[in-house]
Design an enzyme around this catalytic site. Structure first.
Site, PDB file in Angstrom:
ATOM      1  N   GLY A  93      32.895  15.253 -26.415  1.00 47.11           N
ATOM      2  CA  GLY A  93      33.788  14.542 -25.513  1.00 47.11           C
ATOM      3  C   GLY A  93      35.230  14.882 -25.803  1.00 47.11           C
ATOM      4  O   GLY A  93      35.553  15.542 -26.800  1.00 47.11           O
ATOM      5  N   GLN A  94      36.118  14.446 -24.909  1.00 46.38           N
ATOM      6  CA  GLN A  94      37.540  14.671 -25.122  1.00 46.38           C
ATOM      7  C   GLN A  94      38.328  13.525 -24.508  1.00 46.38           C
ATOM      8  O   GLN A  94      37.862  12.835 -23.608  1.00 46.38           O
ATOM      9  CB  GLN A  94      37.991  16.001 -24.532  1.00 46.38           C
ATOM     10  CG  GLN A  94      37.867  16.085 -23.013  1.00 46.38           C
ATOM     11  CD  GLN A  94      38.343  17.426 -22.485  1.00 46.38           C
ATOM     12  OE1 GLN A  94      38.452  18.394 -23.218  1.00 46.38           O
ATOM     13  NE2 GLN A  94      38.648  17.478 -21.194  1.00 46.38           N
ATOM     14  N   GLY A  95      39.529  13.304 -25.045  1.00 45.70           N
ATOM     15  CA  GLY A  95      40.416  12.271 -24.541  1.00 45.70           C
ATOM     16  C   GLY A  95      41.834  12.786 -24.513  1.00 45.70           C
ATOM     17  O   GLY A  95      42.083  13.996 -24.614  1.00 45.70           O
ATOM     18  N   PHE A 120      44.079  12.507 -26.724  1.00 44.61           N
ATOM     19  CA  PHE A 120      44.656  12.896 -28.014  1.00 44.61           C
ATOM     20  C   PHE A 120      43.791  13.873 -28.802  1.00 44.61           C
ATOM     21  O   PHE A 120      44.141  14.234 -29.917  1.00 44.61           O
ATOM     22  CB  PHE A 120      44.918  11.647 -28.857  1.00 44.61           C
ATOM     23  CG  PHE A 120      45.814  10.661 -28.164  1.00 44.61           C
ATOM     24  CD1 PHE A 120      47.147  10.970 -27.917  1.00 44.61           C
ATOM     25  CD2 PHE A 120      45.324   9.447 -27.726  1.00 44.61           C
ATOM     26  CE1 PHE A 120      47.974  10.075 -27.261  1.00 44.61           C
ATOM     27  CE2 PHE A 120      46.146   8.543 -27.067  1.00 44.61           C
ATOM     28  CZ  PHE A 120      47.473   8.855 -26.835  1.00 44.61           C
ATOM     29  N   GLU A 171      39.571  15.878 -29.289  1.00 44.12           N
ATOM     30  CA  GLU A 171      38.173  16.084 -28.918  1.00 44.12           C
ATOM     31  C   GLU A 171      37.261  15.566 -30.024  1.00 44.12           C
ATOM     32  O   GLU A 171      37.681  15.391 -31.164  1.00 44.12           O
ATOM     33  CB  GLU A 171      37.900  17.581 -28.696  1.00 44.12           C
ATOM     34  CG  GLU A 171      38.737  18.204 -27.595  1.00 44.12           C
ATOM     35  CD  GLU A 171      38.541  19.707 -27.501  1.00 44.12           C
ATOM     36  OE1 GLU A 171      38.795  20.248 -26.404  1.00 44.12           O
ATOM     37  OE2 GLU A 171      38.146  20.342 -28.515  1.00 44.12           O
ATOM     38  N   VAL A 172      35.992  15.345 -29.659  1.00 42.23           N
ATOM     39  CA  VAL A 172      34.970  14.960 -30.629  1.00 42.23           C
ATOM     40  C   VAL A 172      33.863  16.004 -30.581  1.00 42.23           C
ATOM     41  O   VAL A 172      33.381  16.361 -29.499  1.00 42.23           O
ATOM     42  CB  VAL A 172      34.394  13.563 -30.328  1.00 42.23           C
ATOM     43  CG1 VAL A 172      33.307  13.211 -31.343  1.00 42.23           C
ATOM     44  CG2 VAL A 172      35.496  12.509 -30.346  1.00 42.23           C
ATOM     45  N   ASP A 219      42.160  -1.155 -31.250  1.00 35.90           N
ATOM     46  CA  ASP A 219      41.673  -0.445 -30.058  1.00 35.90           C
ATOM     47  C   ASP A 219      40.173  -0.684 -29.890  1.00 35.90           C
ATOM     48  O   ASP A 219      39.387   0.250 -29.752  1.00 35.90           O
ATOM     49  CB  ASP A 219      41.973   1.048 -30.184  1.00 35.90           C
ATOM     50  CG  ASP A 219      41.829   1.793 -28.856  1.00 35.90           C
ATOM     51  OD1 ASP A 219      41.668   1.127 -27.819  1.00 35.90           O
ATOM     52  OD2 ASP A 219      41.861   3.037 -28.870  1.00 35.90           O
TER      53      ASP A 219
END
Length: 544
Positions: free
Chosen positions: A285-287, A289, A291-292, A397
């Site tokens: 995944g990515q966001g 800030f 990636e994972v 968060d």
């Protein structure tokens, strides 16, 4: 962390408590069997009852897929073993240790071993990783200390699970595949020095359920469930009840499968690691800030790797915070294994095979879950947050995207504390698409006042994500509208199919005054007892 894309008697849980979240935690979770003997000033020879069976993550915390909490490395059931053919103490008074699980060496300094192998401990001053000599091979090397126990001690018994809560015990015993008569023994939660025998049962009224029997200790060292039948050891007690019902609901038939725990750290002295030791295998995944990735460390060990875009946070501030994060050990928190502290920063953690709770609810098997499973997942998250609360730490968060899921619906909290370090201007201004406004308490969103009580607010929002299977909160409203409406007193209505009693807990989490919101300890207690104390007449509906 990332961008938002649109029953034994328990003491009463404290419902409200003042916030003191600016205190930095100084102690870590000590694990299921108390502090390490080195902390207590003990030598290995004296180590018989303290922390020799799995710590912190045991028996919930196996590596995800295939080693996951509630699953177990060994899927076959094990018959009860009473006698060990090898003595624990050999001539000279040296205590020998026995392996509780298989372990494959991750570095050239580790020892590979199999369950049942025996060791002489050379040096246990490091706590998490001990230098040992294998009696089986004669080789010296490091072993994870929570994978061994003194031979012939109670901790080395298949059926002994140590400090395991009643709720986690029932989660284990009621797993699919366990049969009536599956059992374990654990420390009593309510009586110091006593134990509990927990047993899976079945009847026409309750269906599958668990029974718990207090095992008391005699002054002369014996043990009993009823005074008319006493035993010199727990091993003899177990042997007796595998052969005779003798007042129990059912005869003990099979030992509950143990779960291989996470090691404490990825290896000895592996904290700040070279980037070259990591291989990025599959992007998960990515966001905004970073990636994972699913990756591999040192060519041997499956891990999760979060890569942060340069400039996301100060490497110095991150390393300082990471030192605290790695000490926060709890079986409902994703353990931090190692870091690459130069930009781009890499964060190495346990790999959780089912991904984020948000994706699991929207696109995975979570779409089909009913309310009991969803409430149980919520209680696990509350358990982890109650630990963060006790440690005077703050998540900042908390939302479904930052909860990870393993097999058997095990949930762990990820990314705790990282949000404070983000240096992105749009994020720190607490506005725009990068900031999770819809999950954030008004005092935090408007004035930057983040406390454990703002985490409680976020948990209430997370509850709506669970019961709506991942729906974005405040549907149809943009961030600015949410801020304005919430400040005026608007709260989300009860989601379709959600019991009013659960919605009332959400509303408690959304009290305007932070100190009026419940503690996570109280929330955990409420959720764990929900279907006995609050909704005993629950019947499954179309969605929940």
């Amino acid at each position: 962390m990332g961008c938002v894309r649109s029953k034994e008697a328990k003491g009463p849980a404290l419902k409200y408590q003042p916030d003191n979240s600016n205190v930095v935690p100084v102690s870590a979770h000590l694990g299921h069997y108390g502090p390490e003997p080195t902390i207590m000033g003990q030598s290995p020879a004296m180590k018989t009852q303290n922390n020799s069976h799995p710590t912190a993550l045991s028996p919930f915390g196996g590596v995800s897929s295939p080693m996951t909490p509630f699953g177990g490395a060994s899927t076959s059931f094990t018959s009860v073993t009473v006698n060990n053919p090898f003595p624990a103490v050999i001539t000279g008074g040296v205590t020998f240790f026995v392996a509780l699980y298989d372990y494959e060496a991750r570095t050239s300094d580790d020892l590979s071993f199999r369950k049942g192998d025996r060791f002489q401990i050379i040096n246990n001053t490091e706590g998490d990783w001990w230098e040992a000599r294998s009696i089986n091979t004669g080789e010296n090397g490091y072993i994870p200390s929570n994978y061994v126990a003194p031979a012939d001690s109670i901790q080395s018994e298949e059926w002994y699970f140590g400090k395991l809560s009643r709720k986690d015990t029932e989660r284990l015993l009621l797993l699919p595949g366990n049969e009536r008569g599956t059992f374990l023994i654990r420390e009593s939660e309510t009586t110091k020095g006593a134990y509990s025998l927990s047993l899976r049962d079945w009847d026409e009224t309750k269906g599958d359920n668990c029974k718990h029997y207090k095992i008391r200790k005699l002054d002369n060292g014996g043990y009993y469930i009823t005074t008319r039948t006493q035993f010199m050891s727990l091993q003899m007690l177990v042997k007796h009840y595998t052969e005779h019902v003798d007042g129990l609901c059912y005869k003990l038939t099979t030992v509950c499968p143990q779960v291989k725990p996470q090691t404490q750290g990825i290896a000895k002295d592996a904290w700040e690691i070279p980037r070259e030791s990591l291989r990025l295998d599959v992007r998960l995944g990515q966001g905004c800030f970073g990636e994972v990735w699913m990756g591999t460390w040192n060519g041997t060990t499956k891990v999760a790797i979060k890569t942060l875009k340069p400039g996301t946070m100060s490497p110095e501030a991150f390393l300082e915070e990471a030192q605290i994060m790695k000490k926060l050990r709890h079986d409902k928190l994703v353990p931090l294994y190692a870091v690459v502290s130069e930009e781009p920063i890499y964060i190495v953690t346990e790999f959780m095979g089912k991904g984020s709770l948000l994706d699991f609810l929207k696109e995975g098997d979570g779409k089909h879950l009913k309310l009991p499973q969803l409430v149980d997942m919520a209680s696990q998250i509350a358990d982890g947050m109650a630990f963060i609360e006790r440690m005077n730490y703050i998540h900042r968060d908390l939302r479904a995207a930052n909860i990870l899921v393993a097999d058997n619906l095990v949930c762990k909290i990820a990314d705790f504390g990282l949000a404070r370090l983000i240096e992105d201007n749009e994020y720190t201004a607490r506005q725009g698409a990068k900031f999770p406004i819809k999950w954030t308490a008004p005092e935090a969103a408007l004035y930057g006042r983040f406390t454990i009580k703002s985490d409680v607010w976020s948990f209430g929002i997370l509850l709506t994500e669970l019961v709506t299977k991942g729906r974005v909160p405040y549907p149809g409203m943009v961030n600015r509208e949410v801020l304005e409406q919430v400040d005026r007193g608007y709260r989300m209505p009860c989601p379709q199919g959600c019991p009013e009693s659960l919605h009332e807990m959400m509303r408690q989490c959304w009290k305007k005054e932070p100190d009026e919101r419940p503690t996570f300890e109280y929330i955990q207690s409420f959720l764990e007892d929900y279907f006995t104390a609050t909704e005993p007449q629950y019947q499954p509906g179309d969605n929940l």
